[in-house]
Design a protein around this motif. Structure first.
Motif, short mmCIF file in Angstrom:
data_model
loop_
_atom_site.label_atom_id
_atom_site.label_comp_id
_atom_site.label_asym_id
_atom_site.label_seq_id
_atom_site.Cartn_x
_atom_site.Cartn_y
_atom_site.Cartn_z
N ILE A 66 -19.31 -7.13 24.61
CA ILE A 66 -20.62 -7.46 24.04
C ILE A 66 -21.00 -6.32 23.10
O ILE A 66 -21.78 -5.43 23.45
CB ILE A 66 -21.71 -7.65 25.12
N SER A 67 -20.45 -6.32 21.93
CA SER A 67 -20.60 -5.19 21.01
C SER A 67 -22.06 -4.91 20.63
O SER A 67 -22.44 -3.76 20.38
CB SER A 67 -19.77 -5.41 19.75
N GLU A 68 -22.89 -5.97 20.61
CA GLU A 68 -24.30 -5.77 20.25
C GLU A 68 -25.05 -4.94 21.30
O GLU A 68 -26.10 -4.38 21.01
CB GLU A 68 -24.99 -7.12 20.07
N TRP A 69 -24.52 -4.88 22.49
CA TRP A 69 -25.18 -4.14 23.57
C TRP A 69 -24.48 -2.81 23.90
O TRP A 69 -24.80 -2.17 24.89
CB TRP A 69 -25.24 -5.00 24.83
N GLN A 70 -23.56 -2.41 23.07
CA GLN A 70 -22.79 -1.22 23.41
C GLN A 70 -23.61 0.08 23.37
O GLN A 70 -23.17 1.10 23.88
CB GLN A 70 -21.59 -1.09 22.47
N THR A 71 -24.80 0.01 22.77
CA THR A 71 -25.65 1.20 22.73
C THR A 71 -26.63 1.26 23.92
O THR A 71 -27.48 2.15 23.97
CB THR A 71 -26.46 1.27 21.42
N PHE A 72 -26.51 0.30 24.86
CA PHE A 72 -27.30 0.41 26.08
C PHE A 72 -27.01 1.77 26.74
O PHE A 72 -25.86 2.22 26.77
CB PHE A 72 -26.90 -0.69 27.08
N GLN A 73 -28.04 2.39 27.27
CA GLN A 73 -27.84 3.64 27.99
C GLN A 73 -27.30 3.35 29.40
O GLN A 73 -27.77 2.41 30.05
CB GLN A 73 -29.15 4.43 28.10
N VAL A 74 -26.36 4.15 29.86
CA VAL A 74 -25.85 4.04 31.23
C VAL A 74 -26.33 5.28 31.97
O VAL A 74 -25.93 6.41 31.67
CB VAL A 74 -24.31 3.96 31.25
N LEU A 75 -27.22 5.05 32.95
CA LEU A 75 -27.90 6.16 33.62
C LEU A 75 -27.73 6.09 35.13
O LEU A 75 -27.46 5.03 35.69
CB LEU A 75 -29.40 6.14 33.28
N GLU A 76 -27.96 7.23 35.78
CA GLU A 76 -27.91 7.27 37.24
C GLU A 76 -29.14 6.61 37.84
O GLU A 76 -29.11 6.05 38.94
CB GLU A 76 -27.81 8.72 37.71
N ALA A 77 -30.27 6.67 37.12
CA ALA A 77 -31.52 6.05 37.56
C ALA A 77 -32.35 5.75 36.32
O ALA A 77 -32.23 6.42 35.29
CB ALA A 77 -32.28 6.97 38.50
N ALA A 78 -33.19 4.73 36.40
CA ALA A 78 -34.03 4.35 35.27
C ALA A 78 -35.36 3.81 35.79
O ALA A 78 -35.45 3.34 36.92
CB ALA A 78 -33.34 3.31 34.39
N GLU A 79 -36.37 3.88 34.96
CA GLU A 79 -37.70 3.43 35.35
C GLU A 79 -37.90 1.96 35.00
O GLU A 79 -37.56 1.53 33.90
CB GLU A 79 -38.76 4.29 34.65
#
Length: 205
Positions: A66-79
């Motif tokens: 899903i190349s359009e979503w490749q800039t999603f951040q991958v985090l240990e935790a998120a709000e």
């Protein structure tokens, strides 16, 4: 599982490949109604132990599938809607942001040249309310409970020990007379209120 609150969307998936199922409806919403995802605010929180290797693997999968979503951040935790979420998050972390705001506002109220009664009103209005959202689902951490005595003493402009339970119940006993007075007025006026409501109910029946 998919949860929404206004325009905030949270999804819990059993496998990464399930993101493909979400891509189609989001694409349709963008083309049909102009509703686009705020990519910079989109985060992925793995439910497995977090590591740089895991984050890289997820980003690589997104780039390939899903190349359009490749800039999603991958985090240990998120709000999400005010709650910090992730497998490693504990209650103290959930309250971190709110407790910092609570402390700063309480400190500002205590340092202001106001009366005790004005301080109490300001504290209830501006400081206590910063914690009321999280406590619906998460108990207040012990660390925050421990600092409340100091903050309360500052707000009320009384010695720290006076806010302790033993001091409040034993050393300072002037409150006992007030309790008797409060009970007297409660018995008097609560009964009148109940009788009034009862009479109204009878008159309407």
């Amino acid at each position: 599982m998919l949860l929404t609150c206004a325009d905030d969307i949270g999804v819990c998936l059993s496998r990464l490949s399930s993101l493909k199922l979400l891509y189609k409806p989001f694409t349709l919403a963008r083309h049909a109604a102009g509703l686009s995802l705020g990519i910079p605010k989109c985060n992925i929180v793995p439910l497995v132990p977090f590591s740089a290797k895991t984050a890289f693997a997820i980003k690589s999968w997104l780039a390939e599938n899903i190349s359009e979503w490749q800039t999603f951040q991958v985090l240990e935790a998120a709000e999400y809607v005010g709650f910090l979420m992730g497998p490693s998050v504990d209650d103290s972390q959930v309250f971190c942001k709110a407790s910092n705001k609570f402390y700063k506002r309480t400190r500002a109220i205590a340092d202001a040249p106001g009366s005790t009664s004005a301080n109490v009103v300001a504290c209830n209005r501006d400081a206590i309310t910063t914690l009321t959202y999280q406590i619906h689902l998460v108990g207040i951490p012990e660390q925050l409970n421990n600092i409340q005595h100091g903050l309360i003493s500052s707000i009320l402009k009384i010695p720290y020990r006076a806010t302790m339970t033993r001091a409040a119940m034993t050393t300072i006993d002037s409150w006992r007379e007030s309790v008797v007075l409060l009970r007297t007025y409660f018995d008097k006026y609560a009964m009148c209120s109940q009788l009034s409501l009862h009479n109204q109910a009878v008159s309407f029946s």
